[in-house]
Design a protein around this motif. Sequence first.
Motif, PDB file in Angstrom:
ATOM      1  N   THR A 179      15.022 -78.091  81.404  1.00  0.00           N
ATOM      2  CA  THR A 179      13.600 -77.790  81.243  1.00  0.00           C
ATOM      3  C   THR A 179      12.885 -78.448  82.407  1.00  0.00           C
ATOM      4  OG1 THR A 179      13.844 -77.917  78.832  1.00  0.00           O
ATOM      5  CG2 THR A 179      11.598 -77.940  79.704  1.00  0.00           C
ATOM      6  N   GLY A 180      12.082 -77.680  83.110  1.00  0.00           N
ATOM      7  CA  GLY A 180      11.367 -78.244  84.246  1.00  0.00           C
ATOM      8  C   GLY A 180       9.987 -77.622  84.397  1.00  0.00           C
ATOM      9  N   VAL A 181       9.036 -78.449  84.801  1.00  0.00           N
ATOM     10  CA  VAL A 181       7.661 -77.988  85.045  1.00  0.00           C
ATOM     11  C   VAL A 181       7.208 -78.579  86.364  1.00  0.00           C
ATOM     12  CG1 VAL A 181       5.274 -78.038  84.211  1.00  0.00           C
ATOM     13  CG2 VAL A 181       7.160 -77.809  82.579  1.00  0.00           C
ATOM     14  N   ASP A 182       6.512 -77.763  87.136  1.00  0.00           N
ATOM     15  CA  ASP A 182       5.953 -78.218  88.401  1.00  0.00           C
ATOM     16  C   ASP A 182       5.060 -79.421  88.138  1.00  0.00           C
ATOM     17  OD1 ASP A 182       3.379 -77.883  90.345  1.00  0.00           O
ATOM     18  OD2 ASP A 182       5.241 -77.331  91.371  1.00  0.00           O
ATOM     19  N   PRO A 183       5.210 -80.484  88.967  1.00  0.00           N
ATOM     20  CA  PRO A 183       4.415 -81.709  88.729  1.00  0.00           C
ATOM     21  C   PRO A 183       2.915 -81.467  88.580  1.00  0.00           C
ATOM     22  CG  PRO A 183       6.084 -82.134  90.382  1.00  0.00           C
ATOM     23  CD  PRO A 183       6.137 -80.650  90.087  1.00  0.00           C
ATOM     24  N   ALA A 184       2.363 -80.514  89.299  1.00  0.00           N
ATOM     25  CA  ALA A 184       0.924 -80.248  89.231  1.00  0.00           C
ATOM     26  C   ALA A 184       0.503 -79.650  87.894  1.00  0.00           C
ATOM     27  CB  ALA A 184       0.520 -79.307  90.372  1.00  0.00           C
ATOM     28  N   ASN A 185       1.465 -79.142  87.127  1.00  0.00           N
ATOM     29  CA  ASN A 185       1.143 -78.491  85.858  1.00  0.00           C
ATOM     30  C   ASN A 185       1.653 -79.253  84.645  1.00  0.00           C
ATOM     31  OD1 ASN A 185      -0.105 -75.752  86.636  1.00  0.00           O
ATOM     32  ND2 ASN A 185       1.632 -75.969  88.000  1.00  0.00           N
ATOM     33  N   ARG A 186       2.119 -80.450  84.849  1.00  0.00           N
ATOM     34  CA  ARG A 186       2.605 -81.249  83.727  1.00  0.00           C
ATOM     35  C   ARG A 186       1.434 -81.742  82.884  1.00  0.00           C
ATOM     36  NH1 ARG A 186       7.388 -84.372  87.010  1.00  0.00           N
ATOM     37  NH2 ARG A 186       8.717 -82.528  87.158  1.00  0.00           N
ATOM     38  N   GLY A 187       1.720 -82.050  81.635  1.00  0.00           N
ATOM     39  CA  GLY A 187       0.685 -82.557  80.740  1.00  0.00           C
ATOM     40  C   GLY A 187      -0.183 -81.483  80.129  1.00  0.00           C
ATOM     41  N   GLN A 188       0.199 -80.216  80.301  1.00  0.00           N
ATOM     42  CA  GLN A 188      -0.594 -79.108  79.758  1.00  0.00           C
ATOM     43  C   GLN A 188       0.143 -78.352  78.667  1.00  0.00           C
ATOM     44  OE1 GLN A 188      -2.856 -76.825  82.765  1.00  0.00           O
ATOM     45  NE2 GLN A 188      -1.847 -78.128  84.280  1.00  0.00           N
ATOM     46  N   GLY A 189       1.270 -78.904  78.217  1.00  0.00           N
ATOM     47  CA  GLY A 189       2.005 -78.272  77.125  1.00  0.00           C
ATOM     48  C   GLY A 189       2.937 -77.155  77.546  1.00  0.00           C
ATOM     49  N   VAL A 190       3.176 -77.005  78.835  1.00  0.00           N
ATOM     50  CA  VAL A 190       4.021 -75.912  79.317  1.00  0.00           C
ATOM     51  C   VAL A 190       5.456 -76.069  78.819  1.00  0.00           C
ATOM     52  CG1 VAL A 190       4.985 -74.789  81.374  1.00  0.00           C
ATOM     53  CG2 VAL A 190       2.578 -75.486  81.343  1.00  0.00           C
ATOM     54  N   ALA A 191       6.033 -77.241  78.998  1.00  0.00           N
ATOM     55  CA  ALA A 191       7.424 -77.457  78.587  1.00  0.00           C
ATOM     56  C   ALA A 191       7.580 -77.290  77.078  1.00  0.00           C
ATOM     57  CB  ALA A 191       7.902 -78.838  79.035  1.00  0.00           C
ATOM     58  N   GLU A 192       6.630 -77.811  76.320  1.00  0.00           N
ATOM     59  CA  GLU A 192       6.685 -77.676  74.869  1.00  0.00           C
ATOM     60  C   GLU A 192       6.673 -76.210  74.456  1.00  0.00           C
ATOM     61  OE1 GLU A 192       4.646 -79.706  76.532  1.00  0.00           O
ATOM     62  OE2 GLU A 192       4.774 -81.705  75.662  1.00  0.00           O
ATOM     63  N   GLU A 193       5.818 -75.425  75.109  1.00  0.00           N
ATOM     64  CA  GLU A 193       5.735 -73.998  74.789  1.00  0.00           C
ATOM     65  C   GLU A 193       7.017 -73.281  75.191  1.00  0.00           C
ATOM     66  OE1 GLU A 193       4.548 -70.277  73.455  1.00  0.00           O
ATOM     67  OE2 GLU A 193       3.889 -72.288  72.909  1.00  0.00           O
ATOM     68  N   LEU A 194       7.624 -73.663  76.289  1.00  0.00           N
ATOM     69  CA  LEU A 194       8.888 -73.039  76.697  1.00  0.00           C
ATOM     70  C   LEU A 194       9.971 -73.286  75.647  1.00  0.00           C
ATOM     71  CD1 LEU A 194       8.775 -73.923  80.485  1.00  0.00           C
ATOM     72  CD2 LEU A 194       8.827 -71.600  79.542  1.00  0.00           C
ATOM     73  N   ILE A 195      10.049 -74.503  75.139  1.00  0.00           N
ATOM     74  CA  ILE A 195      11.025 -74.810  74.087  1.00  0.00           C
ATOM     75  C   ILE A 195      10.709 -74.002  72.830  1.00  0.00           C
ATOM     76  CG2 ILE A 195      11.924 -76.603  72.552  1.00  0.00           C
ATOM     77  CD1 ILE A 195      12.926 -76.886  75.444  1.00  0.00           C
ATOM     78  N   ARG A 196       9.424 -73.902  72.494  1.00  0.00           N
ATOM     79  CA  ARG A 196       9.033 -73.114  71.314  1.00  0.00           C
ATOM     80  C   ARG A 196       9.473 -71.659  71.461  1.00  0.00           C
ATOM     81  NH1 ARG A 196       5.957 -69.750  68.987  1.00  0.00           N
ATOM     82  NH2 ARG A 196       4.804 -69.137  70.833  1.00  0.00           N
ATOM     83  N   GLN A 197       9.379 -71.124  72.663  1.00  0.00           N
ATOM     84  CA  GLN A 197       9.806 -69.740  72.914  1.00  0.00           C
ATOM     85  C   GLN A 197      11.298 -69.578  72.620  1.00  0.00           C
ATOM     86  OE1 GLN A 197       7.958 -67.000  74.460  1.00  0.00           O
ATOM     87  NE2 GLN A 197       6.061 -68.133  74.190  1.00  0.00           N
TER      88      GLN A 197
END
Length: 93
Positions: A40-58
Amino acid sequence: MSFEYTEEDGRFVAKDSDGLEVGEVTYTRDGDELLVINHTGVDPANRGQGVAEELIRQVVEKVKNEGMKVEPVCSFAQKEFERKSEYKEVLKQ
């Protein structure tokens, strides 16, 4: 900021409003009944916005719909499965 989530071969991807990829979760299939989350990876500029959590939920929704189980191998996915009791039903025992 809103993100669009799509499934591609072996991964779910998050893209920003410009269509740029900002995060992904990758998985492999182990037989017909198990998905193994290996990154699981998120671009540093977009961290803290729930992106990784939503990817896992998907991924969790995918395995629920397909009657499968999940084995979280990457550390982020492991933490999400520990934090969210609602994911236990799809966790490989």
